[in-house]
Design a protein around this motif. Structure first.
Motif, PDB file in Angstrom:
ATOM      1  N   ASP A  18       0.706  -1.379   0.146  1.00  0.00           N
ATOM      2  CA  ASP A  18       0.076  -0.003  -0.060  1.00  0.00           C
ATOM      3  C   ASP A  18       0.961   1.375   0.109  1.00  0.00           C
ATOM      4  O   ASP A  18       0.466   2.121  -0.624  1.00  0.00           O
ATOM      5  CB  ASP A  18      -0.760   0.151   1.277  1.00  0.00           C
ATOM      6  N   ALA A  19       2.045   1.237   0.792  1.00  0.00           N
ATOM      7  CA  ALA A  19       2.788   2.528   0.874  1.00  0.00           C
ATOM      8  C   ALA A  19       3.479   2.617  -0.655  1.00  0.00           C
ATOM      9  O   ALA A  19       3.572   3.806  -0.905  1.00  0.00           O
ATOM     10  CB  ALA A  19       3.981   2.339   1.940  1.00  0.00           C
ATOM     11  N   VAL A  20       3.832   1.624  -1.076  1.00  0.00           N
ATOM     12  CA  VAL A  20       4.410   1.865  -2.237  1.00  0.00           C
ATOM     13  C   VAL A  20       3.513   2.255  -3.539  1.00  0.00           C
ATOM     14  O   VAL A  20       3.696   3.387  -4.191  1.00  0.00           O
ATOM     15  CB  VAL A  20       5.270   0.518  -2.839  1.00  0.00           C
ATOM     16  N   ALA A  21       2.222   1.789  -3.299  1.00  0.00           N
ATOM     17  CA  ALA A  21       1.114   2.165  -4.234  1.00  0.00           C
ATOM     18  C   ALA A  21       1.016   3.606  -4.248  1.00  0.00           C
ATOM     19  O   ALA A  21       0.874   4.453  -5.134  1.00  0.00           O
ATOM     20  CB  ALA A  21      -0.052   1.379  -3.984  1.00  0.00           C
ATOM     21  N   ARG A  22       0.763   4.017  -2.942  1.00  0.00           N
ATOM     22  CA  ARG A  22       0.410   5.494  -2.825  1.00  0.00           C
ATOM     23  C   ARG A  22       1.704   6.215  -3.326  1.00  0.00           C
ATOM     24  O   ARG A  22       1.415   7.432  -3.791  1.00  0.00           O
ATOM     25  CB  ARG A  22       0.518   5.670  -1.101  1.00  0.00           C
ATOM     26  N   THR A  23       2.847   5.863  -2.913  1.00  0.00           N
ATOM     27  CA  THR A  23       4.087   6.743  -3.446  1.00  0.00           C
ATOM     28  C   THR A  23       3.851   6.749  -4.969  1.00  0.00           C
ATOM     29  O   THR A  23       4.222   7.653  -5.601  1.00  0.00           O
ATOM     30  CB  THR A  23       5.429   6.083  -2.690  1.00  0.00           C
ATOM     31  N   ILE A  24       3.972   5.597  -5.713  1.00  0.00           N
ATOM     32  CA  ILE A  24       3.688   5.653  -7.165  1.00  0.00           C
ATOM     33  C   ILE A  24       2.601   6.567  -7.663  1.00  0.00           C
ATOM     34  O   ILE A  24       2.855   7.293  -8.683  1.00  0.00           O
ATOM     35  CB  ILE A  24       3.349   4.168  -7.436  1.00  0.00           C
ATOM     36  N   GLU A  25       1.636   6.737  -7.038  1.00  0.00           N
ATOM     37  CA  GLU A  25       0.404   7.363  -7.398  1.00  0.00           C
ATOM     38  C   GLU A  25       0.850   8.966  -7.351  1.00  0.00           C
ATOM     39  O   GLU A  25       0.125   9.677  -8.129  1.00  0.00           O
ATOM     40  CB  GLU A  25      -0.864   7.323  -6.542  1.00  0.00           C
ATOM     41  N   MET A  26       1.946   9.340  -6.725  1.00  0.00           N
ATOM     42  CA  MET A  26       2.390  10.806  -6.989  1.00  0.00           C
ATOM     43  C   MET A  26       2.885  11.012  -8.047  1.00  0.00           C
ATOM     44  O   MET A  26       2.623  12.179  -8.750  1.00  0.00           O
ATOM     45  CB  MET A  26       3.406  10.815  -6.129  1.00  0.00           C
ATOM     46  N   ALA A  27       3.133  10.104  -9.044  1.00  0.00           N
ATOM     47  CA  ALA A  27       3.671  10.523 -10.425  1.00  0.00           C
ATOM     48  C   ALA A  27       2.847   9.785 -11.302  1.00  0.00           C
ATOM     49  O   ALA A  27       3.042   9.981 -12.637  1.00  0.00           O
ATOM     50  CB  ALA A  27       5.152  10.203 -10.510  1.00  0.00           C
ATOM     51  N   LEU A  28       2.039   9.018 -11.238  1.00  0.00           N
ATOM     52  CA  LEU A  28       1.292   7.885 -12.255  1.00  0.00           C
ATOM     53  C   LEU A  28      -0.159   7.898 -12.078  1.00  0.00           C
ATOM     54  O   LEU A  28      -0.587   7.623 -10.981  1.00  0.00           O
ATOM     55  CB  LEU A  28       2.031   6.465 -12.024  1.00  0.00           C
ATOM     56  N   ASP A  29      -0.802   7.992 -12.883  1.00  0.00           N
ATOM     57  CA  ASP A  29      -2.185   8.009 -12.875  1.00  0.00           C
ATOM     58  C   ASP A  29      -2.575   6.468 -13.285  1.00  0.00           C
ATOM     59  O   ASP A  29      -1.770   5.837 -13.768  1.00  0.00           O
ATOM     60  CB  ASP A  29      -3.011   8.915 -13.860  1.00  0.00           C
ATOM     61  N   ASN A  30      -3.655   6.226 -12.682  1.00  0.00           N
ATOM     62  CA  ASN A  30      -4.101   4.734 -12.739  1.00  0.00           C
ATOM     63  C   ASN A  30      -4.084   4.115 -14.090  1.00  0.00           C
ATOM     64  O   ASN A  30      -4.605   4.801 -14.922  1.00  0.00           O
ATOM     65  CB  ASN A  30      -5.574   4.436 -12.170  1.00  0.00           C
ATOM     66  N   GLY A  31      -3.215   3.029 -14.224  1.00  0.00           N
ATOM     67  CA  GLY A  31      -3.104   2.484 -15.563  1.00  0.00           C
ATOM     68  C   GLY A  31      -2.382   3.447 -16.709  1.00  0.00           C
ATOM     69  O   GLY A  31      -2.063   2.943 -17.849  1.00  0.00           O
ATOM     70  N   GLU A  32      -2.051   4.533 -16.520  1.00  0.00           N
ATOM     71  CA  GLU A  32      -1.251   5.296 -17.532  1.00  0.00           C
ATOM     72  C   GLU A  32      -0.072   4.911 -17.686  1.00  0.00           C
ATOM     73  O   GLU A  32       0.778   4.911 -16.741  1.00  0.00           O
ATOM     74  CB  GLU A  32      -1.295   6.789 -17.060  1.00  0.00           C
ATOM     75  N   THR A  33       0.584   4.657 -18.877  1.00  0.00           N
ATOM     76  CA  THR A  33       1.683   4.145 -18.936  1.00  0.00           C
ATOM     77  C   THR A  33       2.441   4.825 -20.194  1.00  0.00           C
ATOM     78  O   THR A  33       3.621   4.429 -20.593  1.00  0.00           O
ATOM     79  CB  THR A  33       1.641   2.540 -19.461  1.00  0.00           C
ATOM     80  N   THR A  34       1.964   5.928 -20.667  1.00  0.00           N
ATOM     81  CA  THR A  34       2.797   6.615 -21.664  1.00  0.00           C
ATOM     82  C   THR A  34       3.279   7.924 -21.051  1.00  0.00           C
ATOM     83  O   THR A  34       4.125   8.591 -21.748  1.00  0.00           O
ATOM     84  CB  THR A  34       1.846   7.217 -22.762  1.00  0.00           C
ATOM     85  N   LYS A  35       2.789   8.404 -19.950  1.00  0.00           N
ATOM     86  CA  LYS A  35       3.366   9.794 -19.417  1.00  0.00           C
ATOM     87  C   LYS A  35       3.270   9.876 -17.809  1.00  0.00           C
ATOM     88  O   LYS A  35       2.671   9.159 -17.375  1.00  0.00           O
ATOM     89  CB  LYS A  35       2.821  11.024 -19.980  1.00  0.00           C
ATOM     90  N   LEU A  36       4.074  10.555 -17.544  1.00  0.00           N
ATOM     91  CA  LEU A  36       4.072  10.791 -15.870  1.00  0.00           C
ATOM     92  C   LEU A  36       2.772  11.989 -15.717  1.00  0.00           C
ATOM     93  O   LEU A  36       2.659  12.534 -16.516  1.00  0.00           O
ATOM     94  CB  LEU A  36       5.449  11.477 -15.329  1.00  0.00           C
ATOM     95  N   ARG A  37       2.397  12.084 -14.489  1.00  0.00           N
ATOM     96  CA  ARG A  37       1.252  13.009 -14.251  1.00  0.00           C
ATOM     97  C   ARG A  37       1.969  14.284 -14.461  1.00  0.00           C
ATOM     98  O   ARG A  37       2.898  14.589 -13.865  1.00  0.00           O
ATOM     99  CB  ARG A  37       0.889  12.793 -12.798  1.00  0.00           C
ATOM    100  N   ASP A  38       1.039  15.158 -15.000  1.00  0.00           N
ATOM    101  CA  ASP A  38       1.585  16.592 -15.161  1.00  0.00           C
ATOM    102  C   ASP A  38       2.001  17.329 -13.908  1.00  0.00           C
ATOM    103  O   ASP A  38       2.918  18.273 -13.770  1.00  0.00           O
ATOM    104  CB  ASP A  38       0.442  17.508 -15.708  1.00  0.00           C
ATOM    105  N   ASP A  39       1.385  17.118 -12.931  1.00  0.00           N
ATOM    106  CA  ASP A  39       1.608  17.820 -11.615  1.00  0.00           C
ATOM    107  C   ASP A  39       2.746  17.136 -10.786  1.00  0.00           C
ATOM    108  O   ASP A  39       3.058  17.847  -9.716  1.00  0.00           O
ATOM    109  CB  ASP A  39       0.307  17.953 -10.607  1.00  0.00           C
ATOM    110  N   PHE A  40       3.478  16.085 -11.362  1.00  0.00           N
ATOM    111  CA  PHE A  40       4.431  15.630 -10.572  1.00  0.00           C
ATOM    112  C   PHE A  40       5.778  16.498 -10.731  1.00  0.00           C
ATOM    113  O   PHE A  40       6.273  16.607 -11.640  1.00  0.00           O
ATOM    114  CB  PHE A  40       4.895  14.028 -10.956  1.00  0.00           C
ATOM    115  N   LEU A  41       6.145  17.141  -9.756  1.00  0.00           N
ATOM    116  CA  LEU A  41       7.372  18.008  -9.513  1.00  0.00           C
ATOM    117  C   LEU A  41       7.252  19.082 -10.566  1.00  0.00           C
ATOM    118  O   LEU A  41       8.350  19.380 -10.898  1.00  0.00           O
ATOM    119  CB  LEU A  41       8.855  16.973  -9.775  1.00  0.00           C
ATOM    120  N   GLN A  42       6.036  19.275 -10.982  1.00  0.00           N
ATOM    121  CA  GLN A  42       5.986  20.241 -12.022  1.00  0.00           C
ATOM    122  C   GLN A  42       6.574  21.617 -11.763  1.00  0.00           C
ATOM    123  O   GLN A  42       7.193  22.191 -12.681  1.00  0.00           O
ATOM    124  CB  GLN A  42       4.425  20.460 -12.492  1.00  0.00           C
TER     125      GLN A  42
END
Ligand code: M6R
Length: 370
Positions: A18-42
């Protein structure tokens, strides 16, 4: 509250998917495999686009996370990366070149040596210096004193032995590397897609690795009367060997050393005899054949091997070779998954020996004095 668990450490080991999943979600939208989330470290893209070197500073387990990051920074995006324990770095008048990203890794954000090393670099004011806190405590001194805060979303870690803080540090580091790689165009779309889809699988792989608890508990019985133990790994598994040795010594009080398996012949092989347990981290990766040769050297000297390997390695248990299969995982993320079996092994050995698992003697959770 420990809930159904006997110790905080065990609870925290089990919280890792769970902790890892939460941390991943900072940068990745569910199922998204082509790009990082726009707001990650923007907000920090401009800072990150200028860095040409990385200097990691940390202590203990957090230092081991930094060692993995060094392999990743250099092999994945070709940015040179140095890693050093803060207590050495701060006293040797080190050179920090221009355009360095200084990454301070700390669960607590209050570790005295790490903070002092950071302050010393800031006094030197090299051009283009960017400082980043990779930290589990948003209100900590480290976070206040750095340009960028990259959180680990591990939640509070109570056990002195760091577990979920470590695996979430590794996840946050790979996310940072992807961000720098994309920002500086050091990564192909294909590389990015592959890594993103592998990251999506990671929480499930961690969850599956918790199923190894039973076989690892059985394995741990062989360690009850041992005085000393070696942990071996190569490549990305070398830091995990160091981390496994730290975990075992910290909570079970058995002397343990981690070694890069290629160093065996340069000294530690002399220690190997029938009383010496040797834990090996052996995923089927680009170093596996070399590691296998190292294992044979140990076996020929009657050392007792305790191997964590993937089924694909086609290794089989035999006399003096105990084997636990770890779920399949790509080479890049394997250090995260292989952390779990070494945590579980240390935990069960410590419980069997009756030590104070959550509060080992002589140690404090947060080391605020040097
Ligand atoms: O809070 P920090 O991450 O800065 O702490 C660094 C070390 O004291 C810490 O990782 C220590 O080595 C752990 N107790 C190991 O399990």
């Amino acid at each position: 509250d420990k809930g159904e668990f006997k110790h905080y450490m065990l609870k925290e080991i089990y919280e890792q998917p769970d902790a890892v999943a939460r941390t991943i979600e900072m940068a990745l939208d569910n199922g998204e495999t082509t790009k990082l989330r726009d707001d990650f470290l923007q907000r920090h893209e401009a800072l990150l686009s200028g860095i040409r070197h990385v200097q990691v500073i940390a202590c203990g387990t957090s230092y081991h996370a930094g060692m993995v990051a060094k392999y990743w920074f250099e092999s994945l995006i070709r940015i040179p990366c140095s890693v050093e324990v803060a207590s050495e770095f701060r006293y040797r008048n080190p050179v920090v070149v221009d355009n360095t990203l200084v990454i301070c890794i700390s669960q607590s954000g209050e570790t005295a040596d790490t903070l002092s090393a950071l302050r010393d670099i800031q006094k030197q004011t090299p051009a283009g210096l960017v400082s980043l806190a990779l930290c589990n405590v948003p209100t900590s001194s480290l976070v206040r004193e750095t340009d960028i805060f990259l959180p680990t979303l591990a939640g509070p870690e109570i056990g002195v032995a760091s577990t979920k803080a470590f695996t979430t540090q590794l996840v946050a580091l790979i996310l940072l590397i992807l961000k720098v790689g994309v920002t500086q165009k050091r990564m192909t779309d294909e590389q990015l897609n592959t890594l993103l889809s592998e990251l999506h699988q990671l929480p499930g792989q961690l969850y599956a690795s918790l199923n190894l608890d039973g076989p690892i508990k059985t394995m741990s019985e062989s360690f009850e009367d041992k005085k000393s133990c070696l942990f071996l790994g190569r490549g990305l598994q070398f830091p995990i060997a160091l981390e496994g040795a730290l975990k075992l010594k910290e909570i079970s009080y058995i002397h343990a050393e981690g070694y890069a398996a290629g160093e065996l012949k340069h000294g530690p092989l002399a220690l190997v005899d029938k009383d010496m347990p040797i834990v090996v981290l052996a995923p089927k990766d680009s170093m596996f054949d070399k590691l296998k040769a190292n294992m044979q050297e140990v076996h020929a000297r009657h050392g007792e091997l305790f191997v964590f390997a993937s089924e694909a390695s086609q290794m089989v248990a035999e006399d003096r070779l105990h084997l636990v299969y770890v779920p399949d995982v790509c080479e890049t993320l394997a250090p995260i998954v292989y952390s779990v079996p070494v945590q579980l092994l240390s935990y069960h050995v410590a419980v069997m020996r009756g030590t104070d698992v959550d509060q080992p003697r002589n140690l404090a959770k947060s080391v605020t004095v040097e």
